[in-house]
Enzyme design. Structure first.
Site, short mmCIF file in Angstrom:
data_model
loop_
_atom_site.label_atom_id
_atom_site.label_comp_id
_atom_site.label_asym_id
_atom_site.label_seq_id
_atom_site.Cartn_x
_atom_site.Cartn_y
_atom_site.Cartn_z
N ASP B 101 0.93 -1.18 0.22
CA ASP B 101 -0.19 -0.06 -0.01
C ASP B 101 0.78 1.26 0.07
OD1 ASP B 101 0.81 -0.60 2.67
OD2 ASP B 101 -0.50 0.72 3.36
N ASP B 133 8.65 3.58 -1.55
CA ASP B 133 7.91 3.29 -0.30
C ASP B 133 6.57 2.73 -0.53
OD1 ASP B 133 7.16 3.00 2.47
OD2 ASP B 133 6.39 5.28 2.54
N GLU B 167 0.31 -1.29 5.66
CA GLU B 167 1.48 -0.40 6.54
C GLU B 167 1.33 1.20 6.68
OE1 GLU B 167 5.17 1.15 7.75
OE2 GLU B 167 4.34 1.88 5.79
N ASP B 196 12.65 -1.52 3.89
CA ASP B 196 11.52 -0.30 3.76
C ASP B 196 12.10 0.98 4.52
OD1 ASP B 196 8.97 1.03 3.73
OD2 ASP B 196 8.27 -0.10 5.54
N HIS B 229 -18.72 31.14 25.43
CA HIS B 229 -18.34 32.45 24.65
C HIS B 229 -17.45 33.37 25.60
CE1 HIS B 229 -18.96 36.34 23.19
NE2 HIS B 229 -19.68 36.01 22.26
N THR B 331 -14.45 33.54 18.99
CA THR B 331 -14.21 33.95 20.42
C THR B 331 -14.70 32.79 21.41
OG1 THR B 331 -16.06 35.07 20.29
CG2 THR B 331 -14.16 36.37 19.96
N ARG B 344 10.10 9.84 21.66
CA ARG B 344 10.71 9.18 21.11
C ARG B 344 11.81 8.27 22.01
NH1 ARG B 344 8.75 7.40 16.06
NH2 ARG B 344 7.40 9.21 15.54
N HIS B 446 7.02 10.13 1.80
CA HIS B 446 5.69 10.49 2.15
C HIS B 446 5.16 11.84 1.64
CE1 HIS B 446 4.77 7.43 5.80
NE2 HIS B 446 5.48 7.04 4.75
#
Lengths: 476, 476
Positions: B101, B133, B167, B196, B229, B331, B344, B446
């Site tokens: 994919d 990819d 994936e 990959d 508000h 607002t 990470r 990507h």
């Protein structure tokens, strides 16, 4: 005068069903200005008013505002409906403003009944989109005029109406029309009256003499040209979102204290006299907590909550553009993020000074960070606060009218929000403006299941007639 | 072996046009897994592979993963394509993973050419969605097998393929298949290879032996039942967005230093030996700055950027759900806002410890605020870091294969992101996993105008054959 008013009040009471049927008719026109697929209904509503005003013998002028691109579609701006009734030099002239567009509403938003079908509940609630904001009041003025005609009571004042169809969508073009027509259509106006706000509570009628202003800021931080993957770039580059949250966290503390130096310098001091006025008002923190369904109220004293709303500035962070906002998770480093925040301003803060203080503060905080990202902050829009004298004859007449209908003194209120057209009328027509609310605090104007109570609607229509009479009486 | 490889390399060079035509054929199938209107093309791509693998004499098993609701529509999950070739007890067995994919792509996103039409540029760039990819690599394995057959060269290893079609959309169902098939389809696997990821730069081939993990958190602050508000409630109530920005601003400084106490305690110490490895790598901050079109790189030393990406944890704030995110101004005081951030992770951080440290830190910061709003923080997902020995025979074979094709030593790299399937294969099959990239750092996997260079594609296909040969040679 008394006899005439008595007769008018009686007529209103006896014709409740007709008045509600009339409200049903206008609620049924889904005049949602924010939705391009509904825009023709806004125009339809404008035409409905035109016909009705003509039938009542008014002179009518429909001001075409041209076209607008909305959601990518070219649609007409609904007209500003100007009307006038009477031109007697011996009478005072009142300009009356209202709007005939409404907020969006879908049954699926959580309405209990079809939003554009008026439902009369057993407890007297008239539920439907626009019932209180602002079709009830707009229609009320017309029904008041019609009732006088049917009763053969002379209208004691000259009337000028100004009804717009874009209030819920930024009032595009309205200011220009008011300014342009100030010496034309609106010429000779003695007093202005706006019925587009609400009582402080649910039982006591009110007159409103103050509004907060608003300075709206955009704070943009940008870094890379495109969004990045946090796996690849996390720890490697400076991230705009980290910088933005840092800057936003230095604007206001969680109890509403604004952290911008000197921002409070121009705020009017609280006099003992003013302080006293808060103690008698029908406002309870407990009601607020009930409405919010959460005890997140900052102040423990009722009066302090009102002071915070009416006479102190506040700063709210509204959101962030450009970052990930969907449900779920995404490991993105957004390349450019824009924080949105605004400051509600109060007497006697100068809008330009607010803007300078905010921008200087953010520039200074950003400089401290010594960041490689770029930052821009600007004032996106600004509207001044409004503060009128509650002792002006316009307010005296409003107060006496309330006494006649409700047999109580009005609550003299201010609002935390802004109604920009108030300032425009005041400045362009050079007249005092009275805010004369019809609805109650819990009407849910922009919410689901919007309603106006039959009590407010019917007595509001009486109030309008009494207000005309009291304005006329002032001159004597 | 040398003669056979020579013959194979020559064949690949001579059949470049055919290989590119084959890539064109698979790029033309818009197998975007994230778009329900394209899901049938993902299934189509799976069937294309099935047919091709059967034609090559493979045994094929299509694993049906059932249905999924995507964008409100019920769509089939694309099958996991399992294939095997050869069952010689005297040969080593390699399991090869790839995905068929691709990311979404529209011409209007900024592509210079139709994304699903492969374009061969004069400079050798093969532009098209999925080129690098991961269709180039997946197809590469098949073309390698086909070439061996055409040349009548015996495949020196047993092959098992595992190609998934989800994936880019969370690899739904894949882990379960790998775990379930570990002792069935994948039984006997000696080595696993995943193609990959990408070279560190654009000229030197690489082997990858480490990935960062990721712990993703949602931090929700809620106040009133509905949005408010800011005119009416600004200054009156505690605002969730103010509290959220405060909490988010206490997570990481603008230079990437995480402010959560003890978060660095488990990070592997940098040995002198490891430190040395960074100096020889083909990574330049200046390339990074060129790619980003902005000099926002935290570190001035090239090696420090790589260390930050590979061997130190980072924290990124991804966005806010529930606040105002559109262009323009509103607002609103949002009633409930959820900050999204992730860490990470690197050797030897324990995911559960990370989670506890983060949640404890935020609870403690929130307690300091003494707020009336509600706060919840939770770990939404977590994936461990991966770190393999670059001296393992699987890597030795990969390294020798690179030497054969490119006549250089590979760059031994790690990645800042995660490829979760790596850990799944390692744990389920109990084998070493080699990440053997085909594409270059600037392929834009990507992004718009994704490409694979003809040089990488063609030499990548050679590399696969060389890798099989070197794995076979290990045993001798």
């Amino acid at each position: 005068m008394d006899a005439k008013l008595e007769k008018y009040f009686k007529y209103v009471d006896e014709n409740t069903k007709y008045f509600i049927d009339q409200l049903r008719e206008v609620v049924a026109i889904p005049s949602v200005s924010a939705d391009h697929t509904k825009r023709h209904h806004v125009v339809e509503m404008g035409k409905w008013l035109e016909k009705r005003l003509l039938d009542l013998g008014c002179q009518v002028k429909m001001i075409d505002l041209g076209m607008q691109t909305l959601q990518g579609v070219e649609v007409p701006l609904p007209p500003v409906v100007l009307a006038s009734y009477g031109d007697d030099k011996d009478k005072k002239t009142i300009t009356i403003y209202g709007h005939y567009d409404v907020q969006p509403a879908l049954l699926s938003d959580g309405w209990n009944t079809e939003p554009f079908t008026l439902v009369e509940e057993e407890d007297g609630r008239l539920v439907g989109r626009g019932a209180t904001d602002d079709k009830g009041p707009v229609l009320g003025w017309l029904l008041c005029l019609e009732a006088h005609q049917k009763l053969d009571i002379e209208i004691p004042v000259n009337l000028k109406f100004c009804f717009e169809g874009m209030e819920e969508s930024g009032s595009i073009g309205l200011d220009e029309v008011i300014i342009d027509q100030a010496d034309k259509w609106f010429k000779g106006t003695d007093y202005t009256c706006i019925s587009d706000n609400y009582w402080l509570g649910t039982t006591k009628p009110a007159l409103t003499y103050g509004l907060r202003g608003n300075n709206y800021f955009h704070l943009e931080v940008s870094g890379p040209q495109a969004d990045l993957h946090s796996g690849v770039f996390g720890g490697v580059v400076q991230e705009p979102m980290t910088i933005l949250t840092n800057l936003l966290s230095n604007l206001v503390d969680i109890n509403g204290k604004i952290k911008i130096p000197h921002i409070y310098d121009q705020v009017a001091e609280l006099t003992e006299e003013e302080d006293k006025t808060y103690s008698s008002l029908s406002f309870q923190n407990s009601d607020l907590i009930n409405d919010l369904k959460a005890d997140i109220v900052i102040h423990s004293e009722n009066a302090d909550s009102l002071k915070s709303r009416w006479r102190y500035p506040s700063l709210s962070i509204h959101g962030v553009e450009g970052a990930f906002y969907d449900p779920g998770s995404k490991t993105v480093i957004p390349s450019k993020v824009t924080g949105k925040f605004s400051i509600r301003s109060v007497p006697f803060m100068d809008p330009a000074t607010i803007s300078k203080l905010v921008i200087d503060h953010i520039n200074s905080e950003f400089a401290k960070l010594d960041s490689k990202c770029k930052m821009r902050v600007w004032e996106e829009s600004s509207g001044r606060w409004w503060y009128s004298s509650p002792n002006h004859p316009n307010f005296v007449a409003g107060s006496r009218a309330i006494k006649r209908v409700f047999n109580v003194e009005p609550e003299m209120t201010r609002e935390g929000g802004s109604i920009p057209v108030t300032l425009t009328f005041e400045e362009a027509l050079k007249t005092n403006v009275l805010l004369l609310p019809m609805g109650a605090a819990n009407d849910g104007a922009h919410s689901t299941n919007e309603k106006v109570d039959k009590y407010n609607y019917i007595n509001g229509i009486k109030l309008y007639g009494a207000y005309w009479a009291e304005i006329a009486a002032l001159a004597k």
